[in-house]
Design an enzyme around this catalytic site. Structure first.
Site, mmCIF file in Angstrom:
data_model
loop_
_atom_site.group_PDB
_atom_site.id
_atom_site.type_symbol
_atom_site.label_atom_id
_atom_site.label_comp_id
_atom_site.label_asym_id
_atom_site.label_seq_id
_atom_site.Cartn_x
_atom_site.Cartn_y
_atom_site.Cartn_z
ATOM 1 N N HIS A 290 -1.588 -40.339 -26.273
ATOM 2 C CA HIS A 290 -2.208 -39.579 -27.099
ATOM 3 C C HIS A 290 -1.836 -37.970 -26.736
ATOM 4 C CE1 HIS A 290 -5.841 -42.320 -27.597
ATOM 5 N NE2 HIS A 290 -5.125 -42.684 -28.515
ATOM 6 N N THR A 445 -2.324 -34.652 -21.824
ATOM 7 C CA THR A 445 -3.053 -35.754 -21.965
ATOM 8 C C THR A 445 -3.891 -36.039 -21.225
ATOM 9 O OG1 THR A 445 -3.179 -37.952 -22.940
ATOM 10 C CG2 THR A 445 -1.552 -37.328 -21.025
ATOM 11 N N PHE A 446 -5.161 -36.609 -21.708
ATOM 12 C CA PHE A 446 -6.241 -37.222 -20.738
ATOM 13 C C PHE A 446 -6.365 -38.489 -20.843
ATOM 14 C CE2 PHE A 446 -8.327 -33.098 -19.985
ATOM 15 C CZ PHE A 446 -8.918 -33.054 -18.636
ATOM 16 N N HIS A 447 -5.527 -39.353 -21.782
ATOM 17 C CA HIS A 447 -5.765 -40.738 -22.057
ATOM 18 C C HIS A 447 -4.710 -41.678 -22.101
ATOM 19 C CE1 HIS A 447 -8.287 -38.394 -25.387
ATOM 20 N NE2 HIS A 447 -9.106 -38.263 -24.190
ATOM 21 N N PRO A 448 -4.117 -41.662 -20.739
ATOM 22 C CA PRO A 448 -3.138 -42.781 -20.620
ATOM 23 C C PRO A 448 -3.762 -44.204 -20.753
ATOM 24 C CG PRO A 448 -3.802 -41.783 -18.402
ATOM 25 C CD PRO A 448 -4.290 -41.104 -19.524
#
Lengths: 517, 177
Positions: A290, A445-448
C-alpha cells in the site's frame, strides 16, 4: 477465570537462560498475536507470547518524544525500507517493534476488507471461509474489544476541513473515519504513542485481557528458530536481548502449537530459517505495501494542523482507480523533513508551520515485493512497482494537489524529490508524464502484507485456510502475512479479524482433544 | 558535549563533524543568525543515539551519504575541497544544488534525520509556531529522559476533562536553570 494481569517478563532483566512449556506459544504481540493470545487464554489454554521489542507502557510512551518513540518502539528506529527494483521508489516501511506491535503506533484507523477483495480471495484462492458474512462475527468481536467509534466532525483538524472544502468544489466528499479510540483529545501524534492513553491498541485491550486470563508475555525475546520433529512442530528457540538489542541469554519454549504473528516482514524470516515452505517461492514473496504519500499545502491563514485527530476522514471516491485518500498529519520534526530548501529557504517554511496543511493517499498495489533472508538471518526487503501502480501514484499526487488548490492553497509541496513548490494547478501538468522516474517519489507504508499467503495449493501458498502451514503440523501463521492479496485499506482491523477467525478455529478444534486427554 | 567513545554502531567523529556542518548550514535562518552552538551539540548527541538504533542497511547508507556529501562539492558547484572546509555561502549553494539534483536522495536521508532531532529542541520547536499538547505537553516534557527534560513547566498536567478544554490554548514552557 479472570484475575489480575500477569506481569510482563522483561527479557532485558531476566538473569540467565529461560526454558518454558505451554499449550501454545505465540511469536509476536501485535494485532494478530494479542488477539490469538486472548482467545486461547480465555479458553483455558496456557499461552506464552514472545515479543522481540521492549515493554513500553502507555504511561511511558505517552511521554516519549517522536525520536524516542522511533528509537525504542519502531523496527530499526523507523528506518526500515524496501529497496526499489526497476522503476520503483524506495519505500519507507514503518513497523512497530514493541509489546503491542504496530497497533500502538498507527492512527487506529478501522476499515473492513472491501467485499471485492474478499470475492477475489474466494475465486482466486479458494478461501470460502473468508466471505463478508463469515467474517462478520469476527469484525463485531474486534469492534467490541477495541472500542471502535466514528470520529466526530468536530475532531477534524483545520487541515482536513480545508481539504474537505476543496474536495466538495471538485465534486467529491470526505467520509468520517472509524478508529479504536476512547476519549481522544486530538493531539495528532498517534504514530508516536498516544499521549492521553486514548488509543485502544492491543497492549491495553486484547493483550491486557489475555494476561488477565493467565497468558505470560515475555518482551525483549527474539525467536530465531522453530523446533520441528518429523512433520510436527515442538516449540521455538530464541534469545533474550538487552537494552541495546544484544543477545544475553538463550530461550527455549516447548509447546503443542506454535502461532507465528511476527508481521509480514519477520514471519517469513522465521519460516525460511526453519526450511518451512522450501518447495514454494511463496515464503517471503507477494509482499504488498500500500505505498502511501502525502501532499502539503501552504495557506494564507492559520491552519495549525496539529489540532485535531491525526486521522479523521477519508475518501473512497477514487477506489475504482485503486486510490484511497486519508487525512494525515505528522509531528513537526517529521513534517519538517519533507520541506524543501536549505538555510533561509528552509527557514521560510519551518517558521510558517502554522499555515501548513497535509493530506495523504495510498494505492491498492499489485504486490511486487519480497523478503529475502541473508545468511545469519538478516532481512532485505525489495519491491518492484508495476506500471499500473506508478500511474496510480502520479494520479493520486495530482488529485491531492488539485484539491488543495481548489481549497485556496497558495503553494503545494509534492512528494517528488527535486521538484520545486507548485504555485498553480497548471504547473501540475508534468505529472501526466509517466517518464518521471519513480525513484523520485517520497513513499511510505504502514501496511506490509502477504509474505506467507494462504491458499489451497501448497505449491503457491504457505498456509492452509485454517492458518496451519502446509508443511508442518501444529505450526500456524496468523498475521498479515497470510493475506493473499493487497486489500487497499488500513490493515489493522483486517489483521485482527482474520486472526480472530483463525484463533477461533484453533480453539474449537483443540478443546475436544484436551477433554479426551 | 562530552568525549565520544568509538562505537561501531553509530557515527564516527568524522561523520559527526560533517553532520554538524550540514546542520549549521541547513538550519541557519540567515547569515546574522547562526544556529546556537548548544543546539548543535544537542543535535549531534541525539543523532548519535538515534543512529545507534537504526538497521545495518541504513547505517551503511548513511556512511555513504556522509562520504558523498563531504567529497562531492567539486562535482556540483565546482569548488575544490571538502564540504566542511567551504565557506558558509558555498555550503548552502552546494546543499541546495544537491537537493535538487538526481542524487537528491543522499540529501534527503541526512536532512530527514537532522530534522527529526533538530526540531525537538524546545526553541527550534517553538520557532515553528507549534503550540499544542502532543509534543510539548507538560507530561511529555517532564517525562523525557533527555536534555529536553530541563524544561521548567509553567502549567500543570491537566486531567483528561480539563485537557480537552485546554487543547486549543497554547502550552507555556520555559527553560529551567
Amino acid at each position: 477465570m479472570y484475575r489480575a494481569p500477569t506481569p510482563i517478563l522483561e527479557g532485558r532483566n531476566h538473569p540467565g537462560p529461560l526454558t518454558a512449556e505451554a499449550d501454545v506459544v505465540i511469536v509476536g504481540s501485535g494485532a494478530a498475536g494479542s488477539v490469538a493470545a486472548k482467545i486461547l487464554a480465555e479458553a483455558g489454554l496456557s499461552v506464552i507470547v514472545l515479543e522481540e521489542g521492549g515493554n513500553h507502557t502507555p504511561d511511558q510512551y505517552a511521554k516519549y518524544r517522536p525520536t524516542e518513540t522511533f528509537r525504542h518502539m519502531y523496527r530499526d528506529a523507523g528506518t526500515t525500507a524496501a529497496i526499489g527494483l526497476g522503476d520503483t521508489p524506495l519505500v519507507s516501511i514503518l513497523a512497530g517493534r514493541t509489546v503491542g506491535g504496530s497497533s500502538t503506533l498507527t492512527g487506529g484507523v478501522i476499515f473492513r476488507i472491501p467485499e471485492a477483495v474478499l470475492d477475489g480471495w474466494v475465486k482466486d484462492h479458494g478461501l470460502v471461509d473468508f466471505t463478508p458474512e463469515k467474517l462478520e462475527d469476527a469484525y463485531l468481536s474486534v469492534e467490541r474489544e477495541t472500542f471502535v467509534e466514528t470520529v466526530p466532525e468536530h475532531m477534524r483538524s483545520a487541515s482536513t476541513i480545508l481539504f474537505g472544502e476543496g474536495a466538495r468544489k471538485l465534486g467529491y466528499e470526505l467520509k468520517a473515519m472509524r478508529r479504536n479510540t476512547r476519549g481522544c483529545l486530538g493531539s495528532s501524534r498517534c504514530n508516536f504513542g498516544c499521549p492521553n492513553k486514548a488509543k485502544m491498541s492491543v497492549d491495553v485491550t486484547y493483550l491486557a485481557t489475555a494476561r488477565s486470563y493467565g497468558a505470560q508475555v515475555i518482551s525483549d525475546c527474539r525467536v530465531t528458530g522453530l523446533e520441528i520433529e518429523g512433520s510436527r512442530v515442538k516449540g521455538v528457540t530464541g534469545e533474550l536481548l538487552d537494552e541495546e538489542r544484544r543477545k544475553r541469554g538463550r530461550v527455549r519454549v516447548r509447546a503443542e502449537k506454535v502461532l507465528v504473528a511476527g508481521s509480514a516482514l519477520s514471519t517469513p524470516l522465521l519460516l525460511k530459517g526453519a526450511g518451512v515452505g522450501r518447495w514454494t517461492r511463496a515464503v517471503g514473496g507477494n509482499l504488498t505495501l500500500h505505498p502511501g504519500f502525502r501532499v502539503a499545502a501552504l495557506f494564507d491563514r492559520d491552519v495549525s494542523a496539529w489540532k485535531g485527530a491525526l486521522q479523521s476522514a477519508y475518501s473512497d471516491a477514487f477506489e475504482r482507480e485503486g486510490i484511497t485518500l486519508n487525512s494525515v498529519f505528522a509531528p513537526i520534526n517529521v513534517l519538517a523533513a519533507m520541506l524543501p530548501g536549505v538555510g533561509p529557504g528552509l527557514h521560510a517554511y519551518t517558521s510558517n508551520m502554522r499555515e501548513l496543511a497535509t493530506f495523504g493517499a495510498m494505492i491498492h498495489d499489485e504486490g511486487g515485493g519480497r523478503v529475502w533472508r541473508l545468511p545469519g538471518g538478516r532481512p532485505v526487503f525489495t519491491y518492484r512497482m508495476c506500471r499500473r501502480d506508478k500511474l496510480r501514484m502520479l494520479k493520486g499526487i495530482r488529485i491531492l494537489a488539485e484539491t488543495f488548490f481548489a481549497a485556496g492553497a497558495k503553494e503545494v509541496l509534492l512528494p517528488v524529490f527535486g521538484v520545486r513548490p507548485i504555485r498553480s494547478p497548471d504547473e501540475l501538468r508534468f505529472l501526466e508524464d509517466e517518464r518521471i522516474p519513480a525513484r523520485r517519489f517520497e513513499c511510505i507504508t504502514f501496511h506490509p502484507l502477504g509474505t506467507a499467503r494462504m491458499g489451497l495449493d501448497p505449491s503457491t501458498s504457505v498456509v492452509k485456510p485454517d492458518g496451519e502451514t502446509h508443511d508442518v503440523e501444529g505450526l500456524y501463521v496468523i498475521d498479515g502475512s497470510v493475506f493473499p492479496s493487497s486489500i487497499g485499506v488500513n490493515s489493522q482491523m483486517p489483521i485482527m479479524a482474520v486472526a480472530t477467525r483463525l484463533a477461533w478455529g484453533i480453539r474449537d478444534r483443540w478443546q475436544p482433544r484436551r477433554v479426551a486427554a | 558535549m562530552g568525549s565520544i567513545a568509538i562505537d561501531m554502531k553509530t557515527l564516527t567523529s568524522r561523520q559527526l563533524a560533517v553532520a554538524r556542518a550540514i546542520a549549521a548550514t541547513l538550519f541557519e535562518a540567515d547569515a546574522l543568525h547562526p544556529v546556537p552552538r548548544e543546539r548543535l551539540d544537542l543535535v549531534l548527541q541525539d543523532l548519535r543515539a538515534y543512529v545507534a538504533r537504526v538497521g545495518l542497511q541504513t547505517r551503511l547508507a548513511l556512511g555513504a551519504a556522509f562520504f558523498v556529501l563531504q567529497h562531492a562539492p567539486f562535482l556540483l558547484i565546482g569548488k575544490i575541497g571538502r564540504f566542511t572546509r567551504l565557506s558558509g555561502e558555498a555550503r548552502r549553494r552546494y546543499l541546495e544544488r544537491l537537493e535538487r539534483s538526481r542524487f537528491g536522495i543522499v540529501m534527503v536521508l541526512v536532512k530527514t534525520l537532522l530534522c527529526f532531532v533538530y526540531f525537538e529542541h524546545p526553541d527550534a520547536l517553538a520557532g515553528t509556531g507549534y503550540d499544542a499538547q502532543g509534543l510539548l505537553g507538560p507530561a511529555w516534557a517532564l517525562g523525557a529522559a533527555s536534555p529536553i527534560s530541563r524544561l521548567r513547566v509553567l502549567e500543570s498536567n491537566p486531567s483528561p476533562s480539563e485537557a480537552s478544554a485546554s487543547e486549543a490554548r497554547p502550552t507555556t514552557v520555559a527553560k529551567g536553570a
